[in-house]
Design an enzyme around this catalytic site. Structure first.
Site, PDB file in Angstrom:
ATOM      1  N   ARG A   1       0.822  -1.221   0.000  1.00  0.00           N
ATOM      2  CA  ARG A   1       0.000   0.000   0.000  1.00  0.00           C
ATOM      3  C   ARG A   1       0.852   1.265   0.000  1.00  0.00           C
ATOM      4  NH1 ARG A   1      -3.558  -0.831   5.056  1.00  0.00           N
ATOM      5  NH2 ARG A   1      -1.544  -1.645   5.692  1.00  0.00           N
TER       6      ARG A   1
ATOM      7  N   ASN B   1      -6.184  -2.857   2.032  1.00  0.00           N
ATOM      8  CA  ASN B   1      -6.139  -4.308   2.154  1.00  0.00           C
ATOM      9  C   ASN B   1      -7.554  -4.839   2.280  1.00  0.00           C
ATOM     10  OD1 ASN B   1      -3.354  -4.489   2.100  1.00  0.00           O
ATOM     11  ND2 ASN B   1      -3.116  -4.589   4.302  1.00  0.00           N
TER      12      ASN B   1
END
Length: 90
Positions: free
Chosen positions: A18, A36
């Site tokens: 990320r 996520n």
């Protein structure tokens, strides 16, 4: 301006995916978010010029060094006019 929904599967959580996605998105002038998912995948909404989105999706197939990308599913959606790129944490 295009909007893409991207689902990345493989070893993509716990490897800095990320954070690296945000850095790459900012470099490519892509706005949206990354988060996520409970199933172990990473979900991305990305908006920008087509040429930058193409490069961004190419990067998603590679991911950061510690990741192992198995699949990248891309679908087009309606533009939401995101102003920046964020890492969402549930």
């Amino acid at each position: 301006m295009k909007h893409l929904n991207i689902i990345v599967t493989g070893k993509v959580q716990g490897v800095g995916f990320r954070e690296t996605t945000k850095i790459i998105a900012n470099q490519m002038m892509v706005n949206g978010f990354v988060r996520n998912e409970k199933d172990g995948s990473v979900y991305i909404e990305a908006e920008g010029e087509e040429i930058f989105l193409e490069e961004f999706v190419n990067w998603c197939h590679e991911g950061p060094d510690r990741s192992r990308v198995e699949n990248v599913a891309v679908s087009e959606a309606e533009v939401k006019n995101y102003r920046n790129f964020e890492v969402l944490r549930k």
